[in-house]
Write a protein that holds these residues in place. Sequence first.
Motif, PDB file in Angstrom:
ATOM      1  N   SER A 151      84.630   8.715  -1.175  1.00 11.14           N
ATOM      2  CA  SER A 151      84.389   9.322   0.140  1.00 11.14           C
ATOM      3  C   SER A 151      82.951   9.078   0.579  1.00 11.14           C
ATOM      4  CB  SER A 151      84.672  10.826   0.090  1.00 11.14           C
ATOM      5  OG  SER A 151      83.831  11.475  -0.854  1.00 11.14           O
ATOM      6  N   ILE A 152      82.017   9.061  -0.369  1.00 14.68           N
ATOM      7  CA  ILE A 152      80.616   8.769  -0.044  1.00 14.68           C
ATOM      8  C   ILE A 152      80.447   7.276   0.228  1.00 14.68           C
ATOM      9  CG2 ILE A 152      78.236   8.929  -0.855  1.00 14.68           C
ATOM     10  CD1 ILE A 152      79.087  11.282  -2.556  1.00 14.68           C
ATOM     11  N   ALA A 153      81.172   6.457  -0.517  1.00 14.92           N
ATOM     12  CA  ALA A 153      81.153   5.014  -0.247  1.00 14.92           C
ATOM     13  C   ALA A 153      81.635   4.733   1.168  1.00 14.92           C
ATOM     14  CB  ALA A 153      82.023   4.285  -1.272  1.00 14.92           C
ATOM     15  N   GLN A 154      82.654   5.460   1.612  1.00 15.04           N
ATOM     16  CA  GLN A 154      83.165   5.294   2.972  1.00 15.04           C
ATOM     17  C   GLN A 154      82.144   5.743   4.004  1.00 15.04           C
ATOM     18  OE1 GLN A 154      86.972   7.197   3.313  1.00 15.04           O
ATOM     19  NE2 GLN A 154      87.929   5.909   1.762  1.00 15.04           N
ATOM     20  N   LEU A 155      81.422   6.828   3.699  1.00 16.86           N
ATOM     21  CA  LEU A 155      80.368   7.296   4.606  1.00 16.86           C
ATOM     22  C   LEU A 155      79.330   6.192   4.819  1.00 16.86           C
ATOM     23  CD1 LEU A 155      78.851   9.620   6.130  1.00 16.86           C
ATOM     24  CD2 LEU A 155      77.761  10.151   3.934  1.00 16.86           C
ATOM     25  N   LEU A 156      78.905   5.555   3.738  1.00 18.71           N
ATOM     26  CA  LEU A 156      77.936   4.455   3.846  1.00 18.71           C
ATOM     27  C   LEU A 156      78.539   3.294   4.636  1.00 18.71           C
ATOM     28  CD1 LEU A 156      75.219   3.182   3.099  1.00 18.71           C
ATOM     29  CD2 LEU A 156      76.249   2.457   0.929  1.00 18.71           C
ATOM     30  N   GLN A 162      78.240  -0.020  11.924  1.00 18.24           N
ATOM     31  CA  GLN A 162      77.680   0.125  13.265  1.00 18.24           C
ATOM     32  C   GLN A 162      76.299  -0.521  13.365  1.00 18.24           C
ATOM     33  OE1 GLN A 162      78.445   4.064  15.288  1.00 18.24           O
ATOM     34  NE2 GLN A 162      78.950   4.647  13.187  1.00 18.24           N
ATOM     35  N   ILE A 163      75.635  -0.685  12.222  1.00 18.32           N
ATOM     36  CA  ILE A 163      74.281  -1.234  12.200  1.00 18.32           C
ATOM     37  C   ILE A 163      74.286  -2.752  12.123  1.00 18.32           C
ATOM     38  CG2 ILE A 163      72.136  -1.340  10.835  1.00 18.32           C
ATOM     39  CD1 ILE A 163      72.774   1.557   9.950  1.00 18.32           C
ATOM     40  N   ARG A 164      75.210  -3.313  11.344  1.00 14.92           N
ATOM     41  CA  ARG A 164      75.233  -4.758  11.132  1.00 14.92           C
ATOM     42  C   ARG A 164      76.648  -5.205  10.767  1.00 14.92           C
ATOM     43  NH1 ARG A 164      73.615  -6.949   5.392  1.00 14.92           N
ATOM     44  NH2 ARG A 164      75.371  -8.211   6.118  1.00 14.92           N
ATOM     45  N   SER A 165      76.883  -6.498  10.825  1.00 12.70           N
ATOM     46  CA  SER A 165      78.195  -7.047  10.484  1.00 12.70           C
ATOM     47  C   SER A 165      78.261  -7.359   8.986  1.00 12.70           C
ATOM     48  CB  SER A 165      78.454  -8.319  11.294  1.00 12.70           C
ATOM     49  OG  SER A 165      77.451  -9.284  10.991  1.00 12.70           O
ATOM     50  N   ARG A 166      79.399  -7.840   8.542  1.00  9.46           N
ATOM     51  CA  ARG A 166      79.627  -8.305   7.167  1.00  9.46           C
ATOM     52  C   ARG A 166      79.549  -7.163   6.150  1.00  9.46           C
ATOM     53  NH1 ARG A 166      76.271 -13.976   7.092  1.00  9.46           N
ATOM     54  NH2 ARG A 166      77.661 -14.442   5.360  1.00  9.46           N
ATOM     55  N   ILE A 275      74.954  -1.251  18.299  1.00  2.74           N
ATOM     56  CA  ILE A 275      75.544   0.059  18.579  1.00  2.74           C
ATOM     57  C   ILE A 275      75.994   0.150  20.033  1.00  2.74           C
ATOM     58  CG2 ILE A 275      75.051   2.537  18.755  1.00  2.74           C
ATOM     59  CD1 ILE A 275      73.227   2.249  16.334  1.00  2.74           C
ATOM     60  N   GLU A 276      75.178  -0.402  20.947  1.00  2.89           N
ATOM     61  CA  GLU A 276      75.561  -0.396  22.360  1.00  2.89           C
ATOM     62  C   GLU A 276      76.842  -1.187  22.580  1.00  2.89           C
ATOM     63  OE1 GLU A 276      71.116   0.061  24.414  1.00  2.89           O
ATOM     64  OE2 GLU A 276      72.022  -1.933  24.140  1.00  2.89           O
ATOM     65  N   SER A 277      76.947  -2.364  21.953  1.00  2.00           N
ATOM     66  CA  SER A 277      78.154  -3.181  22.085  1.00  2.00           C
ATOM     67  C   SER A 277      79.344  -2.493  21.433  1.00  2.00           C
ATOM     68  CB  SER A 277      77.926  -4.556  21.435  1.00  2.00           C
ATOM     69  OG  SER A 277      76.868  -5.245  22.059  1.00  2.00           O
ATOM     70  N   TRP A 278      79.087  -1.876  20.282  1.00  2.00           N
ATOM     71  CA  TRP A 278      80.130  -1.149  19.549  1.00  2.00           C
ATOM     72  C   TRP A 278      80.695  -0.021  20.424  1.00  2.00           C
ATOM     73  CZ3 TRP A 278      81.524  -1.519  14.142  1.00  2.00           C
ATOM     74  CH2 TRP A 278      82.324  -0.469  13.669  1.00  2.00           C
ATOM     75  N   ASP A 279      79.795   0.778  20.999  1.00  4.39           N
ATOM     76  CA  ASP A 279      80.231   1.915  21.805  1.00  4.39           C
ATOM     77  C   ASP A 279      80.931   1.466  23.090  1.00  4.39           C
ATOM     78  OD1 ASP A 279      79.353   3.756  19.994  1.00  4.39           O
ATOM     79  OD2 ASP A 279      77.497   4.240  21.042  1.00  4.39           O
TER      80      ASP A 279
END
Length: 299
Positions: A151-156, A162-166, A275-279
């Motif tokens: 569950s913590i791995a999923q949080l990360l 949202q910060i970067r790809s890959r 983040i802007e593109s994501w949102d």
Amino acid sequence: MGETADQESLRAVITDAMPTLTASEQKVASVVLADYPYGGLATIQELAARTRVSAPSITRFIAKIGCSGYQDFQRRLIGELKQRELSPIELKLTEAPSRDTHFLTDYTYRLVGQMKYMAESIPPQQFDKVCGLIADPSRNIFILGGRVTDSIAQLLSVHLRQIRSRIYHLPSDPEIWPEYVLRMRKQDVVIFFDLRRYQPALAELAQVISEQRQSTVVAITDKWLSPVAGHSTHIFALPIEMETAWDTQVCLVTLVEAMIVRVSEADWPATRKRIESWDKIRFSLSGNRTIEKGDSHEE
């Protein structure tokens, strides 16, 4: 709530003592640490043969790390092995009651003590190095946790996406792991979360990755060290004890949140743009459209 000298892992004691050891004693220390704690459970004659060091040199090494003899050294190692497997039922037997205050207040103070200990024990250079690897957009980042820690791995994973790809979060089914392992390159990073009552499958996966893909493995574990640590380049051994029937994962969450912030700020313009593109995409989907004021209702 820091550790006392008696509670401190022998691994930490040996690591701290390294600069004071002779060349022969450092050989012994390296063998013990390379397969900790099992490397120190052989007879003194077997350890001497493996290290090509005399028995008296091993005895001097044992004395320098604060053990009264080889039996005491092995007793402490065996004690740490037992600590690795303690269940909530067994931990309940050593529970410390609340200290003349409400349970929630006392529990919170214990958490603060553990987080303080974590902050003081993690080398800043190590934290910066791992965050730098995660922030590098040329690297694939793979993340996986254990039965509870996933569950913590999923949080990360959620925040890093949202910060970067890959960014890849491995599923819990080992049958699917080969697909991800085959994507891994030498420059990639694989982050494991694994606390005591460790999962053997994670250590087996870490070994395969280390030997066959040579990716950088990061272990986020506790002071008894998941077997994953034996195949890791970077190890975060975090405090989890609360003197209750249940261990805490607050220090893991704190470390993860600090990593998220640090990685996001490594290249803030790129982070902001993503983040802007994501949102923009997320809010364009019908299920995520903002409900106009006055239109919301419950059924």
